[in-house]
Scaffold this active site. Structure first.
Site, short mmCIF file in Angstrom:
data_model
loop_
_atom_site.label_atom_id
_atom_site.label_comp_id
_atom_site.label_asym_id
_atom_site.label_seq_id
_atom_site.Cartn_x
_atom_site.Cartn_y
_atom_site.Cartn_z
N GLU A 91 9.37 -44.79 20.82
CA GLU A 91 9.12 -45.54 19.71
C GLU A 91 9.26 -47.14 20.12
O GLU A 91 10.18 -47.31 21.05
CB GLU A 91 10.22 -45.25 18.38
N GLU A 98 12.00 -48.00 4.84
CA GLU A 98 11.31 -48.57 5.96
C GLU A 98 9.97 -49.12 5.71
O GLU A 98 9.07 -49.49 6.39
CB GLU A 98 11.30 -47.79 7.00
N LYS A 99 9.71 -49.63 4.31
CA LYS A 99 8.36 -50.17 4.01
C LYS A 99 8.05 -51.48 4.47
O LYS A 99 6.84 -51.84 4.68
CB LYS A 99 8.32 -50.10 2.49
N PHE A 100 9.19 -52.30 4.71
CA PHE A 100 8.68 -53.55 5.49
C PHE A 100 8.80 -53.42 7.01
O PHE A 100 8.64 -54.40 7.53
CB PHE A 100 9.92 -54.47 4.97
N TRP A 150 15.42 -54.04 9.85
CA TRP A 150 16.71 -53.81 9.79
C TRP A 150 17.47 -55.04 10.66
O TRP A 150 18.77 -54.68 10.84
CB TRP A 150 16.93 -52.64 10.48
N ASN A 182 16.35 -36.24 16.15
CA ASN A 182 15.77 -37.60 16.36
C ASN A 182 16.95 -38.58 16.62
O ASN A 182 18.00 -38.54 15.90
CB ASN A 182 15.21 -38.08 15.16
N GLU A 183 17.00 -39.49 17.56
CA GLU A 183 17.92 -40.26 17.96
C GLU A 183 19.33 -39.96 17.70
O GLU A 183 20.12 -40.40 17.02
CB GLU A 183 17.29 -41.74 17.17
C1 GLA Z 1 14.66 -45.37 14.84
C2 GLA Z 1 14.22 -44.11 14.32
C3 GLA Z 1 12.94 -44.31 13.42
C4 GLA Z 1 12.93 -45.55 12.65
C5 GLA Z 1 13.00 -46.94 13.62
C6 GLA Z 1 12.78 -47.98 12.91
O1 GLA Z 1 13.98 -45.74 16.04
O2 GLA Z 1 14.14 -43.26 14.97
O3 GLA Z 1 12.90 -43.19 12.46
O4 GLA Z 1 13.90 -45.48 11.72
O5 GLA Z 1 14.27 -46.71 14.16
O6 GLA Z 1 12.85 -49.18 13.76
#
Ligand code: GLA
Length: 689
Positions: free
Chosen positions: A318, A366-368, A326, A159-160
């Protein structure tokens, strides 16, 4: 058609219908009753595609070699029964606690020697042999288990990659860096020559002596810095390649990708290089809420993503339905903004619209962060907009597979981003993206879409080619750009372009070495401007009609001592504007020279807004590049065109007033004939007659 080459549609599109819709799905955070409700809600929203299992390793393999696949089996079976396709993750983006405890050597190390600990995510270095063994291990187990699952449409590798940490300075990274250098240079003599190590006693007798550019008393060797950027980008891709090899072996027919972070903020990965190993390009994009022109940054990111994809349709893997968690202050999206954002990505080539995440978490960091299903459930604005978006995307099925039409190209190179911003340069204010974004913005506001094109890729068919602060160029890239001008394009090259070769060695004999002949100018000395100061320019854009496009515009950031040189059959460069202040009074600031069937312009400063607009007016007039349609101000415009030649005009009204757009055809979102008005904040997608 976009002038770029068309490649065959990857297999993922054949298993998805229309414009795919969905997001990251993390059902392991919820009890079974909620997962059952998810299926109902997904149906209501029109969800067709989900990324599953991205951060699930700790639950799938709670201790080494002990697996719990029961919940994932159920989830995938239920999704398959609901007709929803899945991008199944390799689960490797967050190593489980037992692995870190057993092998702390997998943890990443920063330039100052800090070891980044566990407790969040992405706490591994891609060059760790141990980590690769475990990561390919869980990947193989997942691939074997789900290879024939009817929900599986795509592999979502890790992921990313490069998120949070993109530079790796540990001892194992150092060894991998040395091996990479040895492959690149073949001999230590070649490396010494490339890095210019005769300077400051930096000579190396063997590869064994080389380290990553860790914290040092002063500036580090620029060749070493540039190669370390290349190495890190490569190391992450090489790690991707190790997982891909397993997937290709076990599931040869299933396409694979990883979600990129293409935007104005992600510098560390050379995504043009990466694209070669991705079956389909997938991108994540988040708005900067505090940016009043965030729709323009979105367009920049989406256009660059399309460039990375070579013009092919791509997946928006996404984005957010509303606020993120964040940024310093996390503003929600305005009403209708999510739809505008989503359709802006589609307008610029996305054939799938997905979010982080399906259901908003009730616990964890990431609840918010907003999601498709908010904490408040169905009776919320966000949910209503999510359902509306699903219905809108369904109506856009005819657009799928079509390609964005652009006759303007902006040359883009991650290596130039890296090299142009290394320390010890004439000015720290020269930022690779700044001038490029000013031009992109001007085109955006005029309803003109631009393709981002790698300097060595084909520029055929483009009427306008912009080359901004392309500091380092190969001979091949310089020749490619020159031949675009000769073939008929209007090519503009800016200051601090063509200064060095790919080793960061100055091209001697007068700047800009790589483009001197094309432009018919030479630069003796740079005169970067002090912070916040400007330099006055004559208004040289007068086109002989007596009309002056703007009076006395000014430059900032940069000025330099330019001279017109050389006379070829094309004739000398014409001076269109000069600096008018001591010590550069009368020195050319903007020149134009005929070049074959086209022209080559040189810009020696960063013009103010009026200057940019006057210049873009002239460049468009000369090149014949025009907007996708006639429209009122505030309307974002693009045109996608399908293989049968049918055009789809996207008109996104970012203003607070209704806007007129002159296009004739059927408006796909309403299913009615387009009446010529896009309501304030609204979107129209018109299938042209
Ligand atoms: C990234 C991550 C996700 C999430 C988002 C939040 O894109 O891939 O898992 O953390 O940021 O914005």
């Amino acid at each position: 058609m976009s002038p770029q080459e068309k490649s065959p549609a990857p297999a993922v599109w054949t298993s998805l219908e229309g414009i795919a819709y969905g997001g990251d799905y993390n059902p392991e955070q919820w009890p079974v009753s909620v997962r059952m409700e998810d299926l109902e809600l997904m149906k209501e929203a029109g969800v067709t595609f989900l990324s599953v299992g991205i951060f699930s390793w700790g639950l799938l393999e709670p201790s080494e070699g002990e697996y719990d696949f029961g919940w994932l089996d159920d989830v995938l079976d239920n999704l398959a029964a609901a007709g929803i396709k899945v991008a199944l993750a390799t689960a490797t983006a967050a190593p489980p606690a037992w692995l870190v405890r057993k092998h702390p050597e997998i943890l990443p190390v920063t330039a100052d020697g800090t070891v980044l600990g566990p407790g969040s995510r992405r706490h591994y270095t891609p060059s760790s042999a141990v980590y690769r063994r475990y990561a390919t291990g869980i990947t193989r187990v997942l691939a074997e288990r789900y290879k024939d699952h009817p929900a599986l449409a795509l592999w979502h590798v890790d992921n990313e990659l490069g998120c949070h940490v993109s530079e790796f300075y540990g001892d194992e990274d150092a060894a991998a860096f040395r091996a990479w250098l040895e492959r690149r240079y073949g001999s230590i003599d070649a490396l010494n020559a490339a890095w210019g190590t005769a300077f400051w006693s930096q000579h190396y007798a063997s590869f064994e002596e080389i380290l990553p550019p860790r914290v040092a008393p002063s500036t580090l060797n620029p060749g070493q810095q540039l190669d370390f950027q290349r190495f890190n980008s490569w190391a992450l891709m090489d790690y991707y390649g190790a997982l891909l090899e397993v997937l290709r072996e076990v599931t040869p027919g299933v396409p694979a990708t990883t979600n990129l972070m293409v935007s104005s903020a992600t510098k560390s990965m050379d995504y043009f290089e990466w694209a070669q190993d991705l079956d389909v390009i997938a991108n994540d994009h988040y708005l900067v809420a505090a940016d009043p022109e965030r729709q323009i940054e979105l367009a920049f990111s989406a256009d660059l993503t399309r460039g990375v994809a070579g013009g092919d349709p791509w997946i928006l893997m996404e984005h957010s339905t509303s606020a993120v968690n964040w940024q310093p202050r996390n503003q929600p999206k305005m009403p209708g903004e999510m739809l505008r954002n989503s359709l802006a990505h589609v307008a610029r080539g996305a054939d799938a619209v997905m979010f982080f995440q399906w259901r908003q978490s009730f616990a964890g960091s990431e609840k918010f962060h907003s999601a498709m299903v908010p904490h408040g459930g169905r009776d919320t604005r966000v949910w209503r907009e999510v359902v509306e978006l699903g219905a809108s995307l369904k109506r856009l099925a005819p657009v799928r597979g079509s390609r964005v039409e652009s006759r303007a190209a902006i040359v883009f190179d991650y290596e130039a981003w890296w090299a142009s911003e290394i320390d010890s340069h004439p000015s720290q204010d020269v930022k690779y993206l700044d001038l490029m974004r000013a031009f992109h913005r001007s085109l955006f506001l005029r309803g003109i879409s631009a393709d981002f094109v790698h300097p060595t890729a084909s520029l055929e068919g483009y009427g306008l080619v912009l080359v901004c602060t392309l500091y380092n160029v190969t001979d091949a890239a310089a020749a490619n750009i020159a031949s675009a001008a000769r073939a008929g394009a209007t090519v503009l090259v800016s200051y601090f372009s063509g200064i060095v070769d790919e080793r960061d060695h100055i091209r001697l004999g007068g700047y800009p070495g790589a483009f001197r002949d094309l432009l018919g100018v030479t630069v003796e000395e740079f005169h970067p401007l002090l912070a916040g100061s400007t330099v006055k320019l004559s208004n040289g854009l007068s086109d002989g009609t007596g009309e002056s496009p703007g009076d006395g515009w000014v430059g900032s950031v940069w000025s330099e001592h330019v001279r017109v040189v050389g006379a070829s059959t094309d004739g000398p460069a014409e001076v269109l504007a000069t600096f008018t202040e001591y010590p550069l009074d009368g020195v050319p600031a903007l020149t134009r020279r005929p070049a074959g069937a086209g022209s080559a312009w040189y810009l020696a400063t960063f013009p103010d807004q009026d200057g940019i607009e006057a210049l873009v007016d002239r460049l468009l007039a000369e090149s014949g590049v025009a907007a996708a349609a006639e429209a009122d101000q505030g309307v974002e415009l693009t045109r996608r065109r399908d293989a049968d030649g049918r055009g789809f005009v996207f008109a996104i009204n970012h203003s607070r007033a209704d806007a007129t757009v002159r296009v004739a055809g059927e408006e796909l979102l309403s299913g009615e004939r387009f009446a010529g008005t896009v309501p304030a904040g609204g979107v129209a997608v018109i299938a042209e007659d």
